[in-house]
Design an enzyme around this catalytic site. Structure first.
Site, short mmCIF file in Angstrom:
data_model
loop_
_atom_site.label_atom_id
_atom_site.label_comp_id
_atom_site.label_asym_id
_atom_site.label_seq_id
_atom_site.Cartn_x
_atom_site.Cartn_y
_atom_site.Cartn_z
N ASP A 76 -105.96 -27.90 -52.94
CA ASP A 76 -106.89 -27.89 -51.80
C ASP A 76 -108.31 -27.64 -52.29
O ASP A 76 -108.53 -27.04 -53.34
CB ASP A 76 -106.47 -26.85 -50.76
N GLU A 135 -105.25 -22.26 -51.39
CA GLU A 135 -105.88 -21.17 -52.14
C GLU A 135 -107.27 -20.90 -51.60
O GLU A 135 -107.73 -19.76 -51.59
CB GLU A 135 -105.95 -21.50 -53.63
#
Length: 376
Positions: A76, A135
């Site tokens: 991400d 994250e």
């Protein structure tokens, strides 16, 4: 033997898959295919609902028994923001630099490790990749759920390297051997709304909140340790529900963050803020979200093999640091020793995020040296 993977090409293809946090889908499909082709068994699952999900996680494992080396990272990325010279999800390589959202944090590091693994397929042990799609967010359905998955199956790496961009001025100059903890808090002070011309008919929460802020700003938490700087409290916002110039607000809120070392614990810091807020503004409430506790990895094999690999490739003896923000090491430390090491980080999260092509290739060589030293 399977053909080796070009880390720069793979990094560019990963960047071309938009994956704003929390991420799932196409970018995981691409990584899955690359790992399967070099002998990994890939496990994937999506879980959670908005606002913290849905999030995809991936665990890939090759080999069995022996030493178990884990590599962790995230696919991400943060939102690209405005002002890019090119589409942030259309990678550009120009003058030896790869530009695109995720080039630095941290798709290039994932690509570098996959490329290293593609060239090192005779390990006498186990290699795993622990890759999340959350994250950069709150990690509600990210790495903690990967840990659950591993624990349910009795899988435990002996050491984990996280590919976060840790270098500062030059590739190899810094590795992170621990991270500070982080807690966000919101202090809500109640009052009674009224007209500013009739203050006796209202109860202004702002002066009370100001006393809380002053008391917390004067707070000395600690002097730090040999490994960590002093814990630090910073206010990041003050707000009221109304912005009219002639209205005393019904409430006032201050937002703060504490980055803390391993002399502190998140819950105890919350309790300390609650005590001070109640003393200075009775009736106030504190909302908190602990992002993670501080951790420190003691010296051992993981230090030795990584420092040696960096020295062999670059000639640099890296600084062992705990500075900077948090990483998923705050969760993975539950399993085994953890360190972070990756690219120079000057452009992470910035407009025009980028990484030098040669740094990506050199990082892949360092990761391969690590595998060679672990498995021999």
């Amino acid at each position: 033997m399977t053909s080796s993977i070009d880390p720069v090409d793979l990094a560019a293809r990963l960047i071309a898959c938009p994956s704003i946090t929390p991420a799932r889908g196409e970018v995981f499909d691409l990584l899955d295919a690359e790992l399967t082709a070099i002998g990994f068994t890939v496990h994937r699952w999506v879980m959670g609902e908005e606002p913290d999900g849905p999030t995809e996680n991936l665990v890939a494992i090759r080999g069995s028994g022996g030493s178990h080396f884990g590599f962790a990272g995230h696919l991400d990325v943060v939102p690209p923001g405005d002002g890019w010279a090119t589409d942030p999800f259309e990678p550009v390589i120009e003058d030896g630099v790869l530009t695109g959202r995720g080039a630095n944090d941290m798709k290039s590091a994932i690509a570098a490790f996959v490329a290293a693994a593609s060239e090192f397929q005779e390990q006498a042990g186990t290699i795993s990749l622990l890759i999340t799609g959350d994250e950069e967010g709150y990690a509600t359905y990210g790495t903690p759920r990967i840990i659950d998955w591993l624990n349910e199956r009795g899988i435990r790496p002996d050491m984990i390297l996280i590919g976060e961009p840790t270098s500062v001025d030059r590739l190899g100059d810094t590795i992170k051997i621990g991270r500070r903890g982080s807690v966000n808090m919101w202090i809500d002070v109640p009052g009674t709304q009224g007209h500013v011309a009739y203050p006796h008919r209202a109860d202004n929460p702002m002066p009370k909140l100001a006393r809380v802020i002053a008391a917390l700003d004067a707070l000395h938490l600690d002097d730090g340790t040999d490994a960590f700087p002093p814990s630090n409290l910073e206010f990041t916002g003050v707000s009221t529900p109304t912005h009219a110039s002639n209205v005393i607000p019904a409430s006032a809120t201050a937002q703060l963050n504490i980055r803390f070392n391993n002399l502190q614990q998140g819950q105890r810091l919350v309790e300390l803020v609650e005590e001070i807020a109640e003393r200075e503004a009775p009736g106030s409430t504190v909302r908190a979200r602990i992002s993670g506790e501080a951790f420190l990895t003691p010296p051992g094999e993981l230090y030795d093999v990584l420092v040696s690999a960096i020295r062999d490739e670059t000639g640099i003896d890296p600084e062992l640091s705990t500075s900077g923000g948090t990483s998923d090491g705050r969760f993975l430390i539950q399993l085994c020793p953890v360190v972070d090491f990756g690219l120079p980080n000057a452009s992470m999260h910035k407009i025009g995020e980028h990484a030098a092509v040669e740094d990506i290739r050199a990082l892949s060589r360092i990761y391969r040296r690590v595998l060679e030293k672990v498995f021999g």
